[in-house]
Design a protein around this motif. Structure first.
Motif, PDB file in Angstrom:
ATOM      1  N   ILE A   1     -56.038 -15.781 -47.794  1.00 38.84           N
ATOM      2  CA  ILE A   1     -56.142 -14.335 -47.592  1.00 38.84           C
ATOM      3  C   ILE A   1     -54.924 -13.617 -48.177  1.00 38.84           C
ATOM      4  N   ASN A   2     -53.754 -14.188 -48.006  1.00 36.84           N
ATOM      5  CA  ASN A   2     -52.549 -13.577 -48.572  1.00 36.84           C
ATOM      6  C   ASN A   2     -52.601 -13.541 -50.092  1.00 36.84           C
ATOM      7  N   ASN A   3     -53.134 -14.591 -50.703  1.00 34.53           N
ATOM      8  CA  ASN A   3     -53.248 -14.639 -52.164  1.00 34.53           C
ATOM      9  C   ASN A   3     -54.258 -13.634 -52.705  1.00 34.53           C
ATOM     10  N   LEU A   4     -55.221 -13.248 -51.858  1.00 32.71           N
ATOM     11  CA  LEU A   4     -56.281 -12.319 -52.279  1.00 32.71           C
ATOM     12  C   LEU A   4     -56.048 -10.910 -51.752  1.00 32.71           C
ATOM     13  N   ARG A   5     -54.854 -10.646 -51.270  1.00 29.94           N
ATOM     14  CA  ARG A   5     -54.586  -9.373 -50.578  1.00 29.94           C
ATOM     15  C   ARG A   5     -54.927  -8.161 -51.424  1.00 29.94           C
ATOM     16  N   MET A   6     -54.764  -8.236 -52.741  1.00 30.86           N
ATOM     17  CA  MET A   6     -55.048  -7.090 -53.603  1.00 30.86           C
ATOM     18  C   MET A   6     -56.530  -6.714 -53.605  1.00 30.86           C
TER      19      MET A   6
ATOM     20  N   ILE B 198     -61.367  -2.313 -55.143  1.00 32.98           N
ATOM     21  CA  ILE B 198     -61.027  -3.163 -56.283  1.00 32.98           C
ATOM     22  C   ILE B 198     -61.712  -4.525 -56.143  1.00 32.98           C
ATOM     23  N   GLY B 199     -61.786  -5.039 -54.925  1.00 32.73           N
ATOM     24  CA  GLY B 199     -62.486  -6.299 -54.687  1.00 32.73           C
ATOM     25  C   GLY B 199     -63.962  -6.196 -55.022  1.00 32.73           C
ATOM     26  N   GLU B 200     -64.601  -5.091 -54.593  1.00 36.92           N
ATOM     27  CA  GLU B 200     -66.010  -4.861 -54.919  1.00 36.92           C
ATOM     28  C   GLU B 200     -66.204  -4.866 -56.438  1.00 36.92           C
ATOM     29  N   LEU B 201     -65.333  -4.153 -57.126  1.00 35.82           N
ATOM     30  CA  LEU B 201     -65.460  -4.052 -58.580  1.00 35.82           C
ATOM     31  C   LEU B 201     -65.171  -5.386 -59.250  1.00 35.82           C
TER      32      LEU B 201
END
Length: 376
Positions: free
Chosen positions: A228-233, A251-254
Motif C-alpha cells: 500500500i505504501n508503494n502504491l500511495r500515489m 490518478i489510480g483510476e486513470l
C-alpha cells in the motif's frame, strides 16, 4: 472504434467540453433574450457574454481541429448551475446553423460539487475520470476542450489527455483562439501494474475496508502495508468512524484504464517466442499431500489450459490451501521475471511459480492478461 482517414491519420469526430460557471453571469442566460437572437450573434467565438465554453468550442471548430462534428459531450458539475448552463449549451450546439453537432450530450459528474470538499476529492474527481473513460471507450477519436470548469477539473482533463494521447485544447481569456496544450512525455510504468495487479483488480470497482483488502490479498499485514505504501500515489486512504478505507484515487483510476487500453492496443504487436519445452514436461508438482493431489486431479483440465499456453516454459507448484472458495486465476510478477500464479476454485487454492518466454515488462503484462483469461 477509431476512424482512420486514407492517409492513416485519426479523424477527430468527438469533443469533450468541460463546463464551468462563467455563463451564470451572462446577460444571455439572465435577461430576456430569445434563443433565435442568441443563435444569430455574429461572432460567438469572441462574444464574452456567451461564456468560455462557447467561445473556446467555436474557436476550435473554426480552427479546423474537429474533422467531423458527430458528438459533443458537455461534462458538468453536480450543481443546479452546472445543469442550467449545460442545458443552455446543449440547445446552442444542437440548433446553431454553423456550429452544430449531430449529437449533443450533457454529462453530470456525481460528486463534482465544491460545496463538499471531501466528496469532491474522493468521489467527484474519480467519477470525472470514469466519465472521460466511458466517452473514450465509446468513441476513441476524441479531443478535449478543458477551458472551463473547476481548476481541478481542467487539470485532470489535461492529465487524461496526456496519458491517453488525445489532443487537449485550452483558451486563455486574453487569447483570440484555443490552443493545443503540448503533450508531456508521459510513459507507462508497467512494473506497477504487473507487480500489484491483484490490488488494482480489487479496487477497480469501488472502495474496500483495509481488512477486506488484506483478506482478499491473502498475505501478511506487514507485506500488505508495504504494498500500500508503494502504491500511495494511486490510492485514497481515509479513516471513517474508526474504519480505514482504501480506494483508487483519480490518478489510480486513470492508470488502470490507460494501462488496460495500452495493453489491448499493443497486444497485436507482441510476438512472444514459443516455448521449446514439451507440454508434458512443463508442469512439476511438489505437492505430496493427498488433498492437494485431489485438487490438481479434479481441476486438471483447467490447469492444462495454462500449461499449454505457447509461452509457458515451466510451472512448479509451491503451496496449497483448502481455505478458499472463489473461482479465479491471478498472476503477478515476482523475482527474476517469474510469475506467481494463484489458481483458485471452490474448496481450494493452488500456488504456482511460472517461467515464460517473456523478456520485458510489457511482454509480462501481456502474459498475465492471457493467463488470467484462462479463468472461464
Amino acid at each position: 472504434m477509431k476512424n482512420i482517414s486514407k492517409g492513416g491519420i485519426f479523424l477527430i469526430d468527438t469533443l469533450i467540453t468541460t463546463v464551468g460557471a462563467s455563463l451564470s453571469r451572462s446577460k444571455y442566460l439572465n435577461e430576456n433574450f430569445s434563443f433565435s437572437d442568441i443563435l444569430s450573434i455574429e461572432d460567438p467565438a469572441n462574444d464574452r457574454d456567451l461564456g468560455a465554453e462557447i467561445n473556446s468550442t467555436v474557436s476550435i471548430i473554426e480552427d479546423g481541429k474537429i474533422d467531423e462534428r458527430r458528438n459533443l459531450y458537455l461534462v458538468h458539475s453536480a450543481t443546479e448551475s452546472g445543469r442550467k448552463i449545460s442545458t443552455f449549451l446543449k440547445h446552442f450546439f444542437e440548433d446553431h446553423p454553423e456550429y452544430s453537432f449531430q449529437r449533443v450530450v450533457t454529462v453530470e459528474v456525481e460528486g463534482l460539487d465544491n460545496s463538499d470538499q471531501f466528496t469532491f476529492r474522493t468521489k467527484g474527481l474519480r467519477n470525472l475520470i470514469r466519465e472521460f473513460t466511458k466517452i473514450y471507450t465509446n468513441h476513441g477519436n476524441i479531443a478535449i476542450n478543458a477551458t472551463a470548469g473547476f481548476k481541478a477539473q481542467t487539470s485532470f482533463a489535461l492529465i487524461f489527455g496526456f496519458m491517453m494521447k488525445v489532443p487537449v485544447y485550452y483558451r486563455y481569456e486574453s487569447f483570440s483562439k484555443a490552443m493545443e496544450i503540448p503533450p508531456l512525455p508521459v510513459n507507462f510504468e508497467f512494473s506497477h501494474w504487473i507487480e500489484n495487479k491483484d490490488v488494482f483488480d480489487l479496487l477497480e470497482f469501488g472502495e474496500l475496508t483495509y481488512d477486506e483488502c488484506l483478506k482478499a490479498k491473502n498475505t501478511d499485514k506487514s507485506s500488505f502495508d508495504n504494498t500500500i505504501n508503494n502504491l500511495r500515489m494511486f490510492l485514497d486512504i481515509e479513516t471513517i468512524e474508526g474504519e480505514k478505507y482504501i480506494a483508487l484515487n483519480p490518478i489510480g483510476e486513470l492508470y488502470v484504464f490507460a494501462t488496460r487500453t495500452q495493453l489491448n492496443e499493443t497486444a497485436r504487436q507482441i510476438s512472444l517466442a514459443e516455448s521449446s519445452v514439451p507440454i508434458d514436461k512443463r508442469f512439476i508438482s511438489n505437492e505430496s499431500e493427498e488433498h492437494s493431489k485431489k485438487f490438481i486431479n479434479k481441476h486438471w483440465s483447467d490447469l492444462r489450459k495454462i500449461i499449454e499456453l505457447p509461452f509457458i516454459e515451466k510451472i512448479i507448484t509451491s503451496g496449497y490451501s483448502d481455505k478458499f472458495d472463489r473461482h479465479r486465476i491471478t498472476a503477478k510478477k515476482i523475482e527474476d521475471g517469474k510469475l506467481k500464479i494463484q489458481f483458485s476454485r471452490k474448496g481450494g487454492e493452488l500456488y504456482m511459480v511460472a517461467e515464460t518466454t517473456a523478456k520485458n515488462d510489457l511482454e509480462l503484462a501481456y502474459v498475465i492478461s492471457v493467463i488470467e483469461g484462462c479463468n472461464i
